[in-house]
Design a protein around this motif. Structure first.
Motif, mmCIF file in Angstrom:
data_model
loop_
_atom_site.group_PDB
_atom_site.id
_atom_site.type_symbol
_atom_site.label_atom_id
_atom_site.label_comp_id
_atom_site.label_asym_id
_atom_site.label_seq_id
_atom_site.Cartn_x
_atom_site.Cartn_y
_atom_site.Cartn_z
ATOM 1 N N ALA A 1 -30.761 45.692 -2.766
ATOM 2 C CA ALA A 1 -31.167 44.442 -2.120
ATOM 3 C C ALA A 1 -29.952 43.711 -1.545
ATOM 4 N N LEU A 2 -28.849 43.703 -2.291
ATOM 5 C CA LEU A 2 -27.643 43.048 -1.820
ATOM 6 C C LEU A 2 -27.068 43.778 -0.610
ATOM 7 N N ILE A 3 -27.076 45.089 -0.629
ATOM 8 C CA ILE A 3 -26.591 45.885 0.509
ATOM 9 C C ILE A 3 -27.446 45.612 1.745
ATOM 10 N N ALA A 4 -28.759 45.582 1.568
ATOM 11 C CA ALA A 4 -29.667 45.312 2.683
ATOM 12 C C ALA A 4 -29.410 43.926 3.268
ATOM 13 N N THR A 5 -29.159 42.958 2.413
ATOM 14 C CA THR A 5 -28.869 41.601 2.873
ATOM 15 C C THR A 5 -27.549 41.557 3.627
ATOM 16 N N LEU A 6 -26.534 42.231 3.117
ATOM 17 C CA LEU A 6 -25.222 42.244 3.755
ATOM 18 C C LEU A 6 -25.266 42.910 5.136
ATOM 19 N N ALA B 1 -28.340 43.142 7.002
ATOM 20 C CA ALA B 1 -29.350 42.463 7.814
ATOM 21 C C ALA B 1 -28.846 41.147 8.403
ATOM 22 N N VAL B 2 -28.079 40.383 7.658
ATOM 23 C CA VAL B 2 -27.637 39.081 8.150
ATOM 24 C C VAL B 2 -26.773 39.221 9.405
ATOM 25 N N PRO B 3 -25.716 40.038 9.420
ATOM 26 C CA PRO B 3 -24.937 40.155 10.662
ATOM 27 C C PRO B 3 -25.746 40.740 11.824
ATOM 28 N N VAL B 4 -26.631 41.693 11.531
ATOM 29 C CA VAL B 4 -27.463 42.263 12.593
ATOM 30 C C VAL B 4 -28.369 41.183 13.183
ATOM 31 N N ALA B 5 -28.946 40.335 12.342
ATOM 32 C CA ALA B 5 -29.810 39.260 12.825
ATOM 33 C C ALA B 5 -29.010 38.257 13.662
ATOM 34 N N VAL B 6 -27.808 37.929 13.227
ATOM 35 C CA VAL B 6 -26.969 36.993 13.985
ATOM 36 C C VAL B 6 -26.632 37.572 15.357
ATOM 37 N N ILE B 7 -26.271 38.836 15.411
ATOM 38 C CA ILE B 7 -25.949 39.481 16.691
ATOM 39 C C ILE B 7 -27.185 39.516 17.588
ATOM 40 N N ALA B 8 -28.340 39.844 17.020
ATOM 41 C CA ALA B 8 -29.576 39.888 17.803
ATOM 42 C C ALA B 8 -29.915 38.505 18.362
#
Length: 183
Positions: A19-24, A26-33
């Motif tokens: 879960a922590l890996i997925a969050t780490l 997902a957050v930058p990918v969402a910011v870039i998107a």
């Protein structure tokens, strides 16, 4: 690090939870998107994204067209906060930083949509017919009770002063004429 309760030896678990890996990730990918989406939307809302409608209006050869050069010459160098007047034939532009220009075109043809039931805006002492409205960009007004017809693009945020100033000039310099509904 936390101790894994299932581990009977009591040593610390060095692995990160999925879960922590997925969050780490997902957050930058969402910011870039979001950044890419914002940039795409912003570039599509550029003032030069679409032409200003009044620039494509046809010019009339008839009634009052010969008055355009003198009228254009009499126009002020500034309209409100819009400066840098430039003239290209029958088209005049005033610019302002971070805004579309105000564009005036002298001698356009009668608006085909003008009818006895049309709503007119009176900016004393001139009657204007509103034609092309582009939400969040601006509005075209056509002076319909003087000749030649004058069309003006007023961008959002320009206020009423430019239209008022031009109305006063129209009243002083152009020939008053009855409304023409194209019978």
């Amino acid at each position: 690090m936390a101790t894994n309760p299932d581990d009977e030896t009591g040593r610390e678990d060095a692995r990160l939870s999925p879960a922590l890996i997925a969050t780490l990730v997902a957050v930058p990918v969402a910011v870039i998107a979001l950044f890419i989406t914002f940039a795409a939307i912003k570039s599509s809302n550029r003032p030069d994204a679409d032409p200003i409608p009044v620039e494509s209006y046809s010019l009339a050869q008839g009634e009052g067209a010969d008055q355009c050069p003198a009228f254009i010459k009499a126009l002020p160098d500034t309209l409100g906060d819009f400066t840098d007047k430039s003239v290209d034939g029958s088209t005049v532009r005033w610019t302002q930083a971070d805004s579309e220009p105000i564009v005036l075109r002298c001698g356009v043809t009668r608006p085909a949509e003008l009818a006895p039931t049309s709503s007119l805006q009176v900016i004393d002492p001139v009657q204007w017919f509103m034609t092309d409205t582009i939400e969040d960009r601006g509005q075209v007004y056509v002076c319909v009770d003087h000749r030649p017809y004058i069309a003006m693009w007023i961008p959002v945020g320009a206020g009423n002063a430019p239209l008022t100033d031009v109305s006063n000039l129209i009243a002083r310099t152009l020939t008053r004429a009855p409304l023409d509904f194209g019978k």
